[in-house]
Design a protein around this motif. Sequence first.
Motif, PDB file in Angstrom:
ATOM      1  N   ILE A   1       6.228  32.983  41.436  1.00 60.87           N
ATOM      2  CA  ILE A   1       7.370  32.928  40.527  1.00 60.87           C
ATOM      3  C   ILE A   1       8.592  32.532  41.341  1.00 60.87           C
ATOM      4  CG2 ILE A   1       6.379  34.695  39.030  1.00 60.87           C
ATOM      5  CD1 ILE A   1       8.507  36.621  40.120  1.00 60.87           C
ATOM      6  N   GLY A   2       9.523  31.851  40.701  1.00 56.42           N
ATOM      7  CA  GLY A   2      10.732  31.396  41.383  1.00 56.42           C
ATOM      8  C   GLY A   2      11.945  32.181  40.921  1.00 56.42           C
ATOM      9  N   LEU A   3      12.738  32.689  41.862  1.00 59.41           N
ATOM     10  CA  LEU A   3      13.969  33.420  41.557  1.00 59.41           C
ATOM     11  C   LEU A   3      15.160  32.557  41.962  1.00 59.41           C
ATOM     12  CD1 LEU A   3      15.443  36.045  40.695  1.00 59.41           C
ATOM     13  CD2 LEU A   3      15.284  36.788  43.089  1.00 59.41           C
ATOM     14  N   VAL A   4      16.001  32.221  41.000  1.00 59.00           N
ATOM     15  CA  VAL A   4      17.174  31.368  41.245  1.00 59.00           C
ATOM     16  C   VAL A   4      18.423  32.172  40.914  1.00 59.00           C
ATOM     17  CG1 VAL A   4      18.327  29.198  40.696  1.00 59.00           C
ATOM     18  CG2 VAL A   4      15.830  29.323  40.632  1.00 59.00           C
ATOM     19  N   VAL A   5      19.111  32.656  41.935  1.00 61.17           N
ATOM     20  CA  VAL A   5      20.347  33.431  41.760  1.00 61.17           C
ATOM     21  C   VAL A   5      21.342  33.026  42.839  1.00 61.17           C
ATOM     22  CG1 VAL A   5      19.295  35.434  40.649  1.00 61.17           C
ATOM     23  CG2 VAL A   5      19.397  35.324  43.137  1.00 61.17           C
ATOM     24  N   ASP A   6      22.569  33.471  42.668  1.00 61.75           N
ATOM     25  CA  ASP A   6      23.612  33.216  43.659  1.00 61.75           C
ATOM     26  C   ASP A   6      23.478  34.236  44.789  1.00 61.75           C
ATOM     27  OD1 ASP A   6      25.838  32.595  45.091  1.00 61.75           O
ATOM     28  OD2 ASP A   6      27.296  33.225  43.580  1.00 61.75           O
ATOM     29  N   MET A   7      22.887  33.794  45.905  1.00 57.77           N
ATOM     30  CA  MET A   7      22.661  34.705  47.032  1.00 57.77           C
ATOM     31  C   MET A   7      23.962  35.116  47.720  1.00 57.77           C
ATOM     32  SD  MET A   7      19.447  35.141  46.933  1.00 57.77           S
ATOM     33  CE  MET A   7      17.900  34.384  46.445  1.00 57.77           C
ATOM     34  N   GLY A   8      25.043  34.375  47.462  1.00 59.43           N
ATOM     35  CA  GLY A   8      26.329  34.738  48.057  1.00 59.43           C
ATOM     36  C   GLY A   8      27.025  35.873  47.335  1.00 59.43           C
ATOM     37  N   SER A   9      26.578  36.203  46.125  1.00 61.19           N
ATOM     38  CA  SER A   9      27.175  37.296  45.363  1.00 61.19           C
ATOM     39  C   SER A   9      26.409  38.591  45.621  1.00 61.19           C
ATOM     40  CB  SER A   9      27.149  36.976  43.869  1.00 61.19           C
ATOM     41  OG  SER A   9      25.822  36.939  43.381  1.00 61.19           O
ATOM     42  N   MET A  10      27.104  39.707  45.483  1.00 65.16           N
ATOM     43  CA  MET A  10      26.443  40.993  45.664  1.00 65.16           C
ATOM     44  C   MET A  10      25.364  41.190  44.608  1.00 65.16           C
ATOM     45  SD  MET A  10      29.464  43.658  46.767  1.00 65.16           S
ATOM     46  CE  MET A  10      28.272  44.931  47.186  1.00 65.16           C
ATOM     47  N   GLU A  11      25.626  40.733  43.369  1.00 62.49           N
ATOM     48  CA  GLU A  11      24.648  40.890  42.301  1.00 62.49           C
ATOM     49  C   GLU A  11      23.369  40.121  42.622  1.00 62.49           C
ATOM     50  OE1 GLU A  11      23.504  42.974  39.313  1.00 62.49           O
ATOM     51  OE2 GLU A  11      25.621  43.000  39.848  1.00 62.49           O
ATOM     52  N   GLY A  12      23.511  38.923  43.201  1.00 66.96           N
ATOM     53  CA  GLY A  12      22.331  38.148  43.584  1.00 66.96           C
ATOM     54  C   GLY A  12      21.506  38.846  44.644  1.00 66.96           C
ATOM     55  N   ARG A  13      22.186  39.443  45.636  1.00 72.26           N
ATOM     56  CA  ARG A  13      21.470  40.168  46.692  1.00 72.26           C
ATOM     57  C   ARG A  13      20.810  41.432  46.132  1.00 72.26           C
ATOM     58  NH1 ARG A  13      26.167  38.558  49.439  1.00 72.26           N
ATOM     59  NH2 ARG A  13      27.139  40.617  49.313  1.00 72.26           N
ATOM     60  N   PHE A  14      21.494  42.087  45.181  1.00 76.83           N
ATOM     61  CA  PHE A  14      20.921  43.275  44.555  1.00 76.83           C
ATOM     62  C   PHE A  14      19.612  42.933  43.841  1.00 76.83           C
ATOM     63  CE2 PHE A  14      25.314  45.473  43.933  1.00 76.83           C
ATOM     64  CZ  PHE A  14      25.394  45.634  45.306  1.00 76.83           C
ATOM     65  N   VAL A  15      19.645  41.854  43.050  1.00 76.00           N
ATOM     66  CA  VAL A  15      18.471  41.466  42.262  1.00 76.00           C
ATOM     67  C   VAL A  15      17.313  41.088  43.178  1.00 76.00           C
ATOM     68  CG1 VAL A  15      17.587  39.679  40.712  1.00 76.00           C
ATOM     69  CG2 VAL A  15      19.776  40.782  40.216  1.00 76.00           C
ATOM     70  N   ARG A  16      17.601  40.320  44.216  1.00 78.62           N
ATOM     71  CA  ARG A  16      16.542  39.892  45.134  1.00 78.62           C
ATOM     72  C   ARG A  16      15.870  41.109  45.784  1.00 78.62           C
ATOM     73  NH1 ARG A  16      17.036  35.555  50.154  1.00 78.62           N
ATOM     74  NH2 ARG A  16      15.010  36.003  51.077  1.00 78.62           N
ATOM     75  N   SER A  17      16.671  42.049  46.264  1.00 82.89           N
ATOM     76  CA  SER A  17      16.116  43.239  46.902  1.00 82.89           C
ATOM     77  C   SER A  17      15.305  44.066  45.914  1.00 82.89           C
ATOM     78  CB  SER A  17      17.249  44.074  47.498  1.00 82.89           C
ATOM     79  OG  SER A  17      16.771  45.274  48.033  1.00 82.89           O
ATOM     80  N   SER A  18      15.805  44.194  44.680  1.00 81.04           N
ATOM     81  CA  SER A  18      15.123  45.001  43.676  1.00 81.04           C
ATOM     82  C   SER A  18      13.763  44.420  43.322  1.00 81.04           C
ATOM     83  CB  SER A  18      16.003  45.109  42.421  1.00 81.04           C
ATOM     84  OG  SER A  18      15.413  45.950  41.470  1.00 81.04           O
ATOM     85  N   ILE A  19      13.680  43.099  43.137  1.00 81.79           N
ATOM     86  CA  ILE A  19      12.406  42.463  42.787  1.00 81.79           C
ATOM     87  C   ILE A  19      11.402  42.600  43.924  1.00 81.79           C
ATOM     88  CG2 ILE A  19      11.320  40.218  42.389  1.00 81.79           C
ATOM     89  CD1 ILE A  19      13.613  39.470  40.604  1.00 81.79           C
TER      90      ILE A  19
END
Length: 853
Positions: A50-68
Amino acid sequence: MENCMIRTDCFLLIVFFILSFSFVSVTCGEAHQKGTDVDGVSSVYEDVRIGLVVDMGSMEGRFVRSSISMALSDFYHVNKGYRTRVSVLFRDSHGDPLHALAAAMDLLQTKQVETLVGGQSLLEAKVLAELGEKAKVPVISFQVPSSSTLSKYSYFIQATHDTYSEAKGIAALFQRLDWTAVVLIYEDDDDWRESIQPLVGHFQQNAIHIEYKAEMSVSCNEECIMKQLRKIKALGIRICVAHVSKRIANLLFQCARRLGMMEDGHAWILTVRSMDNFQDTNYIAREAMEGVIGFKSYIPLTEELQNFTLRWKRSLLPENVTRMSISSVWAHDIAWSLARAAEVARLSRLHVNNMIEGILESITKHKGLSGDIKIMDRKIISNKFEIINMIGRGERSVGLWSSGSFISNNRRRNATLTDVLGTIIWPGGSTTTPKTRLLKEEGHSKKKKLRVLVPSGNLVPPILEVKTDLKTGVTAARGYSIEVFETSIRPFNYEVEYIPWHAVNHQDYNELVYAIYDQKDKYDAAVGDITITDNRSTYVDFTLPFTDIGLAVVAAKEKSMWIIFKPLTLSLWLTIVAFFVLTGALVWLIERHDNTDFQGSCFHQIGTLLSFGFSTLVFAHRERLEHSLSRFVVIVWVFAVLILTSNYTAKLTSVMTVQQIRLKSQENIGFFSDSIAANVVYDNPTFHGPTYKGLETADDYTNALKNGTLLFIVHEVPYVKVFVARYPSEFYIVKTESVTNGFGFVFQKGSPLVQNVSREIAMLRRTEKLKAMENWWFHRQTMLATGDETSDPLTVYTFRGLFMITGVSFAFALSVYLIPWNRDQRQVVAKHFHRYVKNRFENTIRPSPTTPA
C-alpha cells in the motif's frame, strides 16, 4: 614454495568468508518473506503493498506514518498465522496536490501498490480519488471532512466525522443557551467553505441569524484579521463560531485578545475540524484561547489506547507530543482493517471492489481505537463528539454530543443543559452564559480612553511596529512591547488609542518622553522601546522594566575548519614542533652507541628520532632507554608537554563553547549612532579603550561583522536578542553589562497606573509569561555566555618560563654527555674529518678522462 602455500590459504579463507556472508544475506532475505503458520510449518508470505502519501514535513504527516507502521507491526505480532503481509511505501506530498499526484503515480507505476492512503486537504483527496478511479485502485483518506464531490468516486473510501451531526449539535447548543445571532468566521477556500455549509443550513433551520460572515483568506495575516475583528466588534455580536485552520486560529485569538474580545460577555465556538488540528499548537496561542468552547471527535479512553499511545510517543522522540491526534487514531484503525481485508481478499481471490467491501466490513466488525463508528456510502463516519472547554494551556471535557442529544459525563441524556454539561468557564473567567448582543451604550460607558504615544520609526519590528491606515487614519501597533502593555493594562478597563510619534534616534525619544510631561491634555502614556534613564525620570514616571537590562556585546561566530589551531599562535606551534624534534635528536645522540633501538640504517635512525620525539605527546614512546641522562631529558619534556596540552585543552574548550572576548584598545567596536548605547559607551569606564564606530542600521551591523570591519557590536540587550535571533547561526551574544535600566512604559507624573501596571509586569515575569512573550516575538531563545576569560591565542611569551627550563635542562644534559669524551673518540672524529677532506681534495685535482695528455 612455503610463501605460495600461505598466499593460497589466505585466498581460500577470504573466499570462504565471502560465500558465508552471501549465504547469510540470502537466508535473511528469504526469512523476511517466510514465516511459520499456526501448525509450525514454514510458509511463504504474500506481500501486499500500500502507498502512503502525506506531507512528511508536517507533524501530522509524521504522526500518521508512525501510527501506521506501529499498527501493522502490532497486527502481525497478534496474527502470526496470516499468509499475507501488508507493507507500506511512503512518499512525501510536500503539502502540494501536484506533488501528491506525482508521488501516487510513481507508487502505482513503479511499486505496483494495491491501495493508496493519503490526502491531507480536499484538493489532494480529489486528485487521489480521480487517480484511483482511473487505475481502479482503492483510495483511503481520513484527514478531510465529508464532501459531496468525493461521493461520486466508487473506489474512494473516506474516514471522517459526521459534519451534519456536528452542525446539529452546535445549533442545539445555541438553542439551549438562548443565542439567536452569530458571527461566522471561516477560511475563504473551497475546502473550508464547503464543509461549513451543513452548519449554515442548521442555523437557518433553527432561526439563528448569521449577522456577518467573515471570510479569512488562506494567506491572511494579523493586519487582515484585525480588520475583520474590528468589523465584528462594531456589530455588537458577542457570539462567534470559527471554522479555520490552525495557522489562522493561532493568530485569530491573539488578535481578539488585543481588541478586548476575549473578555467577559464574549463566547467563541470552534468546529470539529478546527479543534482536531490543534495537536501541536504552541502554548502561547492556547493561552489566548482561554474560555473557548470546541466540538471535537470523541475517542474513548481505553487501556488499548493508553498502551499504544505510550509506545507511539516514544517512537516520535524528540518530538514534544502530549497525546495522539485524531488522524493518528484513524490511521491505526485503517491499517488494521487493510491487513484483515488483504488476508480475506487473497484467500478468497476477491476482486478489487470486494477488497473495498472487505475494508469496510473489517472496520464494522472489529472495533478499533476510534470506538463506535458507522458506514454510509463508503464513508467510515464517527458521529460522537466531545465538548471541550479551553482552560489555560490545557483543556477539559464538559460533555458529549451523540445521536442528536447531549450526554453528560455520567451518560445521562436529555437533561437540562446545566445538568448535562459541566461548568463552562467563558472568556474572562466568568461562569455566566454570555448574551447574544452587546449594547453600544453598555460597551462604551464603562471604558476610559487611554491616549498612548508610540515611536513610529519601526526600527526593530519584533519589539514595536506601527502602521497607520491612510484611509481611516487609525493607527495600529504590534510587537513584544505592545503585547506586554496590552496584557498589563487589560485588568483596568481602558480603551487604548495609539498615536504615532516619529522617533528614530536618542533625541527624538527624549522629545517623545517630554511630550507626556509638557502636553498632559493630549497624551496619557507612551509605549515602545523607551529606555529608562535618570534624566527622563525627572519629567515622567516609568513602570518596572519589561526587558532585560544593560548592554550586550555581539560577535560573529567562528566558522573556520582550522579552529583547532586557533588556541595557539603560529610561533608557539613552531616552537613546540622544534622541541619535539630536539627531544628526539638529543635522546638519539645519547642512546645510539649502546641502544639497538636507535641503530640501523640512516633512514631508520631518522624515523626513530622523529617518532620518539612526537610520541612523547601522548606518552606512547616504545623504545627502551638505557641511559639515565636520556631519561632525565624525557622526564623534563613530558612535564612540559603535560602543561602545554592542559592549557591547549582549556583554551580550545573556551574558544569552541563561549568564545569570550576582552575589549582591547586595538579592536574596533560598533554601536548605533545617537543612541543610549552611544552615551553609555562614552561615559562608562567599562567600555573605555576600544576604537568605536557609529552605525545606522542592522544591515550595517551584519555587513561590518561579516567582513571583519568590526569585531564586536554593542547595543541594548533587547535589540541584540532580536538581531541574534534573526541570524542565530552567524552571531552570538558574548557578554552583557548591566549599565542601562531596560525598557519601561511611560506615564504622567503621579499616575496611579504606574503602580498597577508595574504590578502586572512583575506578575508576568514571575509566571514566566513575559519570557514566553519574548520567545514568541523574538522567535527563539538566544544563548547567552558570560565570563571574563579571553579567547586570545596562547603565545610563546606565555610559556617563556617553561621553554627556558626545558632548554636549560637540554643544554645541561648535552654538556654532561659531551664532557667525558675520550681521546679515542676525538681521534675517530678527526680521522673521519681528515678522510673526508682528502677525498674532496683528490676529486678536485684529479684530471678528467677526456682531458688530452
